[in-house]
Design a protein around this motif. Structure first.
Motif, PDB file in Angstrom:
ATOM      1  N   LEU A   1     -25.269  23.218  22.678  1.00  0.00           N
ATOM      2  CA  LEU A   1     -25.700  22.963  24.050  1.00  0.00           C
ATOM      3  C   LEU A   1     -24.518  22.531  24.918  1.00  0.00           C
ATOM      4  O   LEU A   1     -24.335  23.028  26.038  1.00  0.00           O
ATOM      5  CB  LEU A   1     -26.790  21.892  24.071  1.00  0.00           C
ATOM      6  N   LEU A   2     -23.704  21.613  24.428  1.00  0.00           N
ATOM      7  CA  LEU A   2     -22.558  21.137  25.203  1.00  0.00           C
ATOM      8  C   LEU A   2     -21.571  22.269  25.480  1.00  0.00           C
ATOM      9  O   LEU A   2     -21.015  22.362  26.584  1.00  0.00           O
ATOM     10  CB  LEU A   2     -21.865  19.988  24.463  1.00  0.00           C
ATOM     11  N   LEU A   3     -21.354  23.120  24.514  1.00  0.00           N
ATOM     12  CA  LEU A   3     -20.452  24.254  24.718  1.00  0.00           C
ATOM     13  C   LEU A   3     -21.036  25.244  25.725  1.00  0.00           C
ATOM     14  O   LEU A   3     -20.313  25.793  26.558  1.00  0.00           O
ATOM     15  CB  LEU A   3     -20.163  24.954  23.385  1.00  0.00           C
ATOM     16  N   ALA A   4     -22.343  25.467  25.658  1.00  0.00           N
ATOM     17  CA  ALA A   4     -22.994  26.361  26.621  1.00  0.00           C
ATOM     18  C   ALA A   4     -22.864  25.798  28.030  1.00  0.00           C
ATOM     19  O   ALA A   4     -22.605  26.529  28.995  1.00  0.00           O
ATOM     20  CB  ALA A   4     -24.458  26.571  26.249  1.00  0.00           C
ATOM     21  N   MET A   5     -23.049  24.498  28.178  1.00  0.00           N
ATOM     22  CA  MET A   5     -22.894  23.874  29.497  1.00  0.00           C
ATOM     23  C   MET A   5     -21.470  24.059  30.014  1.00  0.00           C
ATOM     24  O   MET A   5     -21.254  24.425  31.180  1.00  0.00           O
ATOM     25  CB  MET A   5     -23.254  22.388  29.425  1.00  0.00           C
ATOM     26  N   THR A   6     -20.499  23.826  29.146  1.00  0.00           N
ATOM     27  CA  THR A   6     -19.102  24.003  29.539  1.00  0.00           C
ATOM     28  C   THR A   6     -18.843  25.430  29.982  1.00  0.00           C
ATOM     29  O   THR A   6     -18.153  25.671  30.983  1.00  0.00           O
ATOM     30  CB  THR A   6     -18.168  23.620  28.376  1.00  0.00           C
ATOM     31  N   ALA A   7     -19.391  26.389  29.269  1.00  0.00           N
ATOM     32  CA  ALA A   7     -19.201  27.803  29.613  1.00  0.00           C
ATOM     33  C   ALA A   7     -19.743  28.123  31.004  1.00  0.00           C
ATOM     34  O   ALA A   7     -19.219  29.004  31.690  1.00  0.00           O
ATOM     35  CB  ALA A   7     -19.871  28.695  28.569  1.00  0.00           C
ATOM     36  N   TYR A   8     -20.769  27.396  31.425  1.00  0.00           N
ATOM     37  CA  TYR A   8     -21.359  27.608  32.752  1.00  0.00           C
ATOM     38  C   TYR A   8     -20.814  26.644  33.804  1.00  0.00           C
ATOM     39  O   TYR A   8     -21.359  26.550  34.898  1.00  0.00           O
ATOM     40  CB  TYR A   8     -22.890  27.493  32.667  1.00  0.00           C
ATOM     41  N   GLY A   9     -19.738  25.928  33.461  1.00  0.00           N
ATOM     42  CA  GLY A   9     -19.123  25.029  34.431  1.00  0.00           C
ATOM     43  C   GLY A   9     -19.913  23.762  34.698  1.00  0.00           C
ATOM     44  O   GLY A   9     -19.758  23.129  35.750  1.00  0.00           O
ATOM     45  N   VAL A  10     -20.757  23.380  33.755  1.00  0.00           N
ATOM     46  CA  VAL A  10     -21.602  22.200  33.905  1.00  0.00           C
ATOM     47  C   VAL A  10     -21.005  21.055  33.089  1.00  0.00           C
ATOM     48  O   VAL A  10     -20.660  21.236  31.918  1.00  0.00           O
ATOM     49  CB  VAL A  10     -23.042  22.504  33.441  1.00  0.00           C
ATOM     50  N   ALA A  11     -20.880  19.891  33.700  1.00  0.00           N
ATOM     51  CA  ALA A  11     -20.380  18.713  33.008  1.00  0.00           C
ATOM     52  C   ALA A  11     -21.542  18.003  32.320  1.00  0.00           C
ATOM     53  O   ALA A  11     -22.679  18.034  32.802  1.00  0.00           O
ATOM     54  CB  ALA A  11     -19.703  17.768  33.993  1.00  0.00           C
ATOM     55  N   SER A  12     -21.240  17.358  31.191  1.00  0.00           N
ATOM     56  CA  SER A  12     -22.307  16.707  30.431  1.00  0.00           C
ATOM     57  C   SER A  12     -21.801  15.421  29.809  1.00  0.00           C
ATOM     58  O   SER A  12     -20.601  15.245  29.590  1.00  0.00           O
ATOM     59  CB  SER A  12     -22.825  17.644  29.336  1.00  0.00           C
ATOM     60  N   CYS A  13     -22.741  14.540  29.516  1.00  0.00           N
ATOM     61  CA  CYS A  13     -22.410  13.270  28.874  1.00  0.00           C
ATOM     62  C   CYS A  13     -23.517  12.926  27.878  1.00  0.00           C
ATOM     63  O   CYS A  13     -24.595  12.470  28.288  1.00  0.00           O
ATOM     64  CB  CYS A  13     -22.262  12.162  29.912  1.00  0.00           C
ATOM     65  N   PRO A  14     -23.279  13.164  26.581  1.00  0.00           N
ATOM     66  CA  PRO A  14     -24.264  12.711  25.586  1.00  0.00           C
ATOM     67  C   PRO A  14     -24.299  11.184  25.580  1.00  0.00           C
ATOM     68  O   PRO A  14     -23.261  10.535  25.625  1.00  0.00           O
ATOM     69  CB  PRO A  14     -23.713  13.251  24.259  1.00  0.00           C
ATOM     70  N   GLN A  15     -25.491  10.616  25.525  1.00  0.00           N
ATOM     71  CA  GLN A  15     -25.643   9.173  25.625  1.00  0.00           C
ATOM     72  C   GLN A  15     -26.533   8.633  24.515  1.00  0.00           C
ATOM     73  O   GLN A  15     -27.749   8.813  24.537  1.00  0.00           O
ATOM     74  CB  GLN A  15     -26.229   8.792  26.979  1.00  0.00           C
ATOM     75  N   GLY A  16     -25.889   7.955  23.558  1.00  0.00           N
ATOM     76  CA  GLY A  16     -26.651   7.327  22.495  1.00  0.00           C
ATOM     77  C   GLY A  16     -27.562   6.230  23.015  1.00  0.00           C
ATOM     78  O   GLY A  16     -28.622   5.954  22.441  1.00  0.00           O
ATOM     79  N   LEU A  17     -27.166   5.602  24.136  1.00  0.00           N
ATOM     80  CA  LEU A  17     -27.977   4.528  24.714  1.00  0.00           C
ATOM     81  C   LEU A  17     -29.383   5.006  25.052  1.00  0.00           C
ATOM     82  O   LEU A  17     -30.337   4.231  25.011  1.00  0.00           O
ATOM     83  CB  LEU A  17     -27.284   3.972  25.963  1.00  0.00           C
TER      84      LEU A  17
ATOM     85  N   GLY B   1     -41.762  14.025  17.027  1.00  0.00           N
ATOM     86  CA  GLY B   1     -40.328  13.909  16.849  1.00  0.00           C
ATOM     87  C   GLY B   1     -39.772  12.515  17.082  1.00  0.00           C
ATOM     88  O   GLY B   1     -40.438  11.627  17.609  1.00  0.00           O
ATOM     89  N   LYS B   2     -38.518  12.360  16.632  1.00  0.00           N
ATOM     90  CA  LYS B   2     -37.765  11.125  16.817  1.00  0.00           C
ATOM     91  C   LYS B   2     -36.604  11.415  17.758  1.00  0.00           C
ATOM     92  O   LYS B   2     -35.896  12.422  17.601  1.00  0.00           O
ATOM     93  CB  LYS B   2     -37.225  10.619  15.477  1.00  0.00           C
ATOM     94  N   LEU B   3     -36.402  10.531  18.710  1.00  0.00           N
ATOM     95  CA  LEU B   3     -35.357  10.746  19.710  1.00  0.00           C
ATOM     96  C   LEU B   3     -33.980  10.470  19.114  1.00  0.00           C
ATOM     97  O   LEU B   3     -33.705   9.359  18.665  1.00  0.00           O
ATOM     98  CB  LEU B   3     -35.601   9.848  20.923  1.00  0.00           C
ATOM     99  N   LEU B   4     -33.127  11.487  19.138  1.00  0.00           N
ATOM    100  CA  LEU B   4     -31.773  11.363  18.594  1.00  0.00           C
ATOM    101  C   LEU B   4     -30.766  10.990  19.670  1.00  0.00           C
ATOM    102  O   LEU B   4     -29.942  10.099  19.491  1.00  0.00           O
ATOM    103  CB  LEU B   4     -31.360  12.673  17.917  1.00  0.00           C
ATOM    104  N   VAL B   5     -30.834  11.677  20.826  1.00  0.00           N
ATOM    105  CA  VAL B   5     -29.829  11.465  21.863  1.00  0.00           C
ATOM    106  C   VAL B   5     -30.341  12.025  23.186  1.00  0.00           C
ATOM    107  O   VAL B   5     -31.215  12.894  23.209  1.00  0.00           O
ATOM    108  CB  VAL B   5     -28.490  12.139  21.459  1.00  0.00           C
ATOM    109  N   GLY B   6     -29.786  11.515  24.267  1.00  0.00           N
ATOM    110  CA  GLY B   6     -30.031  12.083  25.587  1.00  0.00           C
ATOM    111  C   GLY B   6     -28.727  12.583  26.162  1.00  0.00           C
ATOM    112  O   GLY B   6     -27.643  12.109  25.781  1.00  0.00           O
ATOM    113  N   ILE B   7     -28.797  13.547  27.044  1.00  0.00           N
ATOM    114  CA  ILE B   7     -27.607  14.117  27.682  1.00  0.00           C
ATOM    115  C   ILE B   7     -27.829  14.154  29.182  1.00  0.00           C
ATOM    116  O   ILE B   7     -28.792  14.761  29.656  1.00  0.00           O
ATOM    117  CB  ILE B   7     -27.309  15.551  27.197  1.00  0.00           C
ATOM    118  N   SER B   8     -26.960  13.500  29.928  1.00  0.00           N
ATOM    119  CA  SER B   8     -26.968  13.627  31.387  1.00  0.00           C
ATOM    120  C   SER B   8     -26.073  14.798  31.752  1.00  0.00           C
ATOM    121  O   SER B   8     -25.007  14.972  31.156  1.00  0.00           O
ATOM    122  CB  SER B   8     -26.434  12.341  32.027  1.00  0.00           C
ATOM    123  N   PHE B   9     -26.495  15.610  32.733  1.00  0.00           N
ATOM    124  CA  PHE B   9     -25.647  16.759  33.059  1.00  0.00           C
ATOM    125  C   PHE B   9     -25.842  17.226  34.494  1.00  0.00           C
ATOM    126  O   PHE B   9     -26.854  16.953  35.134  1.00  0.00           O
ATOM    127  CB  PHE B   9     -25.882  17.909  32.080  1.00  0.00           C
ATOM    128  N   GLY B  10     -24.824  17.903  34.977  1.00  0.00           N
ATOM    129  CA  GLY B  10     -24.808  18.441  36.333  1.00  0.00           C
ATOM    130  C   GLY B  10     -23.397  18.909  36.644  1.00  0.00           C
ATOM    131  O   GLY B  10     -22.562  19.027  35.744  1.00  0.00           O
TER     132      GLY B  10
END
Length: 199
Positions: A131-147, A164-173
């Motif tokens: 997912l992070l690589l796909a975002m980068t390919a489309y010029g989208v910045a991301s921040c995975p957040q364990g918090l 399901g169990k929540l593993l991580v959240g990602i802020s992006f834009g």
């Protein structure tokens, strides 16, 4: 962000490998007013210390070398923000800001489905990297957040997620290149420190 870009990114991420192609993940994406309501709920949970982590996060899970890397990153990050090492109120305020997705217009939440165990979490980790690589390919910045994962029940309640169990959240834009935080570079350990070639 345009819906067609979002769909393209998350379609690419869905091509991530997983054990026997089980794809044990569930992804919840928020934007607009739904994102704002969730941010408010997360801020309230954070302020009231209503922690509900599906995966434990003990501080002693890091070896000394990991702690050194974390400390170096923290010094760089807070230094760029003009926050001193002993300015605990400013650090707490920055944590609270992170709860609001750092101002990003979208967030995604990755849940591990099935029994939610560590073996399946490894597959969701592969999804996350894709997912992070796909975002980068489309010029989208991301921040995975364990918090984000510290408030799993709040996320579930607000998004009406029942599996399901929540593993991580990602802020992006799209990145604000002028923001001081986006001037911080993160180093990596040398290859020899993490990798051994046999044979």
């Amino acid at each position: 962000m345009p819906e067609d870009v979002l769909r393209a990114i998350f379609s690419l991420a869905g091509a991530a490998p997983s054990n026997s192609n089980a794809q044990p993940w569930r992804v919840e994406i928020v934007g607009g007013s739904r994102r704002d309501r969730l941010a408010d709920a997360l801020r309230a949970a954070h302020a009231e210390r209503r922690v509900s982590a599906d995966y434990p996060y003990p501080e002693d899970m890091y070896a000394p070398v990991h702690q050194e890397r974390r400390a170096a990153f923290g010094a760089d990050l807070y230094g760029a923000l003009g926050i001193g090492p002993d300015d605990h109120p400013a650090r707490a305020a920055y944590d609270a800001e992170s709860i609001g997705f750092y101002g990003a217009p979208h967030a995604a939440f990755l849940f591990v489905t099935g029994d939610g165990g560590p073996r399946l979490a490894a597959d969701v980790g592969a999804y996350l990297q894709t997912l992070l690589l796909a975002m980068t390919a489309y010029g989208v910045a991301s921040c995975p957040q364990g918090l984000r994962s510290f408030y799993a029940d709040t996320v579930r309640d607000e998004l009406r997620v029942d599996e399901g169990k929540l593993l991580v959240g990602i802020s992006f834009g799209y990145a604000d290149e002028a923001a001081p935080v986006n001037q911080v570079g993160t180093g990596r350990a040398p290859l020899e420190a993490t990798t051994t070639f046999h044979g």
